[in-house]
Design a protein around this motif. Structure first.
Motif, PDB file in Angstrom:
ATOM      1  N   VAL A  41       0.872  -1.170   0.000  1.00 40.75           N
ATOM      2  CA  VAL A  41       0.000   0.000   0.000  1.00 40.75           C
ATOM      3  C   VAL A  41       0.909   1.219   0.000  1.00 40.75           C
ATOM      4  N   PRO A  42       0.916   2.024  -1.076  1.00 40.38           N
ATOM      5  CA  PRO A  42       1.886   3.113  -1.219  1.00 40.38           C
ATOM      6  C   PRO A  42       1.983   4.059  -0.031  1.00 40.38           C
ATOM      7  N   ALA A  43       0.872   4.263   0.680  1.00 42.18           N
ATOM      8  CA  ALA A  43       0.890   5.234   1.781  1.00 42.18           C
ATOM      9  C   ALA A  43       1.551   4.680   3.037  1.00 42.18           C
ATOM     10  N   LEU A  44       1.716   3.368   3.141  1.00 33.50           N
ATOM     11  CA  LEU A  44       2.166   2.781   4.396  1.00 33.50           C
ATOM     12  C   LEU A  44       3.588   3.159   4.820  1.00 33.50           C
ATOM     13  N   PRO A  45       4.571   3.223   3.913  1.00 37.01           N
ATOM     14  CA  PRO A  45       5.921   3.572   4.375  1.00 37.01           C
ATOM     15  C   PRO A  45       5.998   4.905   5.102  1.00 37.01           C
ATOM     16  N   THR A  46       5.059   5.804   4.820  1.00 36.93           N
ATOM     17  CA  THR A  46       5.059   7.113   5.511  1.00 36.93           C
ATOM     18  C   THR A  46       4.384   7.010   6.878  1.00 36.93           C
ATOM     19  N   LEU A  47       3.730   5.883   7.144  1.00 40.89           N
ATOM     20  CA  LEU A  47       3.050   5.675   8.421  1.00 40.89           C
ATOM     21  C   LEU A  47       3.817   4.621   9.221  1.00 40.89           C
ATOM     22  N   LEU A  48       5.022   4.966   9.609  1.00 41.90           N
ATOM     23  CA  LEU A  48       5.895   4.024  10.300  1.00 41.90           C
ATOM     24  C   LEU A  48       5.451   3.862  11.754  1.00 41.90           C
ATOM     25  N   PRO A  49       5.050   2.660  12.160  1.00 46.32           N
ATOM     26  CA  PRO A  49       4.586   2.464  13.537  1.00 46.32           C
ATOM     27  C   PRO A  49       5.720   2.640  14.554  1.00 46.32           C
ATOM     28  N   HIS A  50       5.441   3.394  15.587  1.00 46.02           N
ATOM     29  CA  HIS A  50       6.382   3.526  16.698  1.00 46.02           C
ATOM     30  C   HIS A  50       5.730   3.156  18.023  1.00 46.02           C
ATOM     31  N   ASP A  51       4.411   2.932  17.991  1.00 44.23           N
ATOM     32  CA  ASP A  51       3.684   2.449  19.164  1.00 44.23           C
ATOM     33  C   ASP A  51       2.389   1.812  18.671  1.00 44.23           C
ATOM     34  N   THR A  52       1.584   1.277  19.586  1.00 48.06           N
ATOM     35  CA  THR A  52       0.358   0.592  19.177  1.00 48.06           C
ATOM     36  C   THR A  52      -0.608   1.537  18.471  1.00 48.06           C
ATOM     37  N   GLU A  53      -0.693   2.781  18.921  1.00 45.17           N
ATOM     38  CA  GLU A  53      -1.626   3.727  18.309  1.00 45.17           C
ATOM     39  C   GLU A  53      -1.278   3.991  16.847  1.00 45.17           C
ATOM     40  N   SER A  54      -0.001   4.200  16.562  1.00 42.68           N
ATOM     41  CA  SER A  54       0.398   4.471  15.184  1.00 42.68           C
ATOM     42  C   SER A  54       0.283   3.215  14.319  1.00 42.68           C
ATOM     43  N   ALA A  55       0.451   2.038  14.920  1.00 34.69           N
ATOM     44  CA  ALA A  55       0.263   0.795  14.164  1.00 34.69           C
ATOM     45  C   ALA A  55      -1.193   0.636  13.754  1.00 34.69           C
ATOM     46  N   LEU A  56      -2.115   0.960  14.657  1.00 34.18           N
ATOM     47  CA  LEU A  56      -3.531   0.871  14.328  1.00 34.18           C
ATOM     48  C   LEU A  56      -3.931   1.934  13.307  1.00 34.18           C
ATOM     49  N   GLU A  57      -3.282   3.081  13.333  1.00 33.60           N
ATOM     50  CA  GLU A  57      -3.537   4.101  12.320  1.00 33.60           C
ATOM     51  C   GLU A  57      -3.127   3.590  10.939  1.00 33.60           C
ATOM     52  N   ALA A  58      -1.981   2.926  10.877  1.00 29.88           N
ATOM     53  CA  ALA A  58      -1.531   2.352   9.609  1.00 29.88           C
ATOM     54  C   ALA A  58      -2.489   1.263   9.147  1.00 29.88           C
ATOM     55  N   TRP A  59      -2.980   0.442  10.086  1.00 28.47           N
ATOM     56  CA  TRP A  59      -3.928  -0.619   9.726  1.00 28.47           C
ATOM     57  C   TRP A  59      -5.228  -0.028   9.195  1.00 28.47           C
ATOM     58  N   SER A  60      -5.665   1.077   9.758  1.00 27.95           N
ATOM     59  CA  SER A  60      -6.874   1.746   9.264  1.00 27.95           C
ATOM     60  C   SER A  60      -6.701   2.157   7.804  1.00 27.95           C
ATOM     61  N   THR A  61      -5.496   2.567   7.445  1.00 32.17           N
ATOM     62  CA  THR A  61      -5.203   2.904   6.055  1.00 32.17           C
ATOM     63  C   THR A  61      -5.331   1.676   5.162  1.00 32.17           C
ATOM     64  N   VAL A  62      -4.822   0.540   5.654  1.00 33.92           N
ATOM     65  CA  VAL A  62      -4.942  -0.714   4.908  1.00 33.92           C
ATOM     66  C   VAL A  62      -6.407  -1.062   4.668  1.00 33.92           C
ATOM     67  N   VAL A  63      -7.227  -0.935   5.701  1.00 34.56           N
ATOM     68  CA  VAL A  63      -8.647  -1.274   5.586  1.00 34.56           C
ATOM     69  C   VAL A  63      -9.346  -0.340   4.598  1.00 34.56           C
ATOM     70  N   ARG A  64      -9.003   0.934   4.637  1.00 36.15           N
ATOM     71  CA  ARG A  64      -9.601   1.877   3.681  1.00 36.15           C
ATOM     72  C   ARG A  64      -9.205   1.536   2.252  1.00 36.15           C
ATOM     73  N   GLU A  65      -7.959   1.119   2.066  1.00 41.52           N
ATOM     74  CA  GLU A  65      -7.457   0.835   0.719  1.00 41.52           C
ATOM     75  C   GLU A  65      -7.929  -0.526   0.217  1.00 41.52           C
ATOM     76  N   LYS A  66      -7.990  -1.527   1.100  1.00 41.43           N
ATOM     77  CA  LYS A  66      -8.222  -2.904   0.674  1.00 41.43           C
ATOM     78  C   LYS A  66      -9.518  -3.502   1.203  1.00 41.43           C
ATOM     79  N   GLY A  67     -10.224  -2.786   2.059  1.00 45.70           N
ATOM     80  CA  GLY A  67     -11.398  -3.332   2.720  1.00 45.70           C
ATOM     81  C   GLY A  67     -12.596  -3.479   1.809  1.00 45.70           C
ATOM     82  N   PRO A  68     -13.733  -3.838   2.405  1.00 50.43           N
ATOM     83  CA  PRO A  68     -13.971  -3.828   3.857  1.00 50.43           C
ATOM     84  C   PRO A  68     -13.438  -5.045   4.623  1.00 50.43           C
ATOM     85  N   ILE A  69     -13.106  -6.157   3.924  1.00 51.11           N
ATOM     86  CA  ILE A  69     -12.630  -7.342   4.625  1.00 51.11           C
ATOM     87  C   ILE A  69     -11.177  -7.580   4.237  1.00 51.11           C
TER      88      ILE A  69
END
Length: 227
Positions: A41-69
């Protein structure tokens, strides 16, 4: 339609381990996260997780791009450092269906000891056993308070139609027979015929023996146990 975190949905890319990569980034090693997400997902490298909150933010991007499942296979998330991430995911606003595929820990230890170069001495068997005991204990606690579909590899391999159908129903999906027709009961009970002297001399601890019973394994069983 179920998708994975990748631009190419071929089955080989279903090995993509988003949460395992995110946890590694949180732990300080972002190499795998950056290498794999760049082509996912092109946007993910800019959303580098440094804690659980930022990891879930990156996952939300994945769901928006590839979801709903979206499906993610992330092994080794029963490691202690991964617990906060999984617990935060369970408490998030995502509709998450956790599926835990477990295997006889004696076979896990035998397999890793005999196939991983870094696990070929007696001390490594002890370390692996301690890690498995801790991970399986946590999985018991986690599944007691969070809906988790726990499936034993031995059961799935012995009766794939039955257990795969249960898995699909848990996920709210229509069963697809072609997804399990390749399964067969291989590498079951490999701890009974170890190749190394260290494994032949190894005796599971009381803690591991207790967990075997908790997950439906017989400590002295001579054949796969299917519930």
């Amino acid at each position: 339609m179920v998708q994975v975190c990748h631009t190419n949905q071929q089955v080989l890319n279903w090995e993509f381990n988003f949460f395992a990569f995110a946890q590694s980034a949180i732990d300080g090693d972002a190499t795998r996260y950056l290498d794999h997400t760049a082509e996912a997902v092109p946007a993910l490298p800019t959303l580098l997780p440094h804690d659980t909150e930022s990891a879930l933010e990156a996952w939300s991007t994945v769901v928006r791009e590839k979801g709903p499942i979206v499906f993610d296979k992330s092994p080794y998330l029963t490691r202690p450092q991964s617990h906060p991430l999984l617990e935060a995911l369970a408490e998030s606003n995502h509709d998450v269906r956790f599926i835990g595929l477990v295997r006889d820990p004696r076979d896990v230890i035998a397999s890793q000891h005999e196939h991983w170069d870094e696990h070929d001495d007696t001390a490594s068997i002890t370390r692996r056993e301690i890690a498995l005991v801790e991970g399986y204990r946590w999985l018991k606690r986690f599944s007691a308070r969070t809906p988790v579909c726990l499936i034993r590899y031995e059961d799935l391999a012995a009766a794939p139609c039955l257990y795969a159908n249960n898995l699909f129903r848990f996920a709210g999906l229509d069963p697809l027979a072609e997804t399990w027709q390749h399964l067969s009961p291989i590498n079951i009970g490999r701890h009974r015929s170890p190749k190394s002297q260290a494994l032949r001399e190894w005796q599971p601890s009381e803690e591991l023996t207790s967990l075997l019973v908790d997950f439906g394994y017989e400590p002295g069983e001579e054949r796969p146990f299917v519930s």
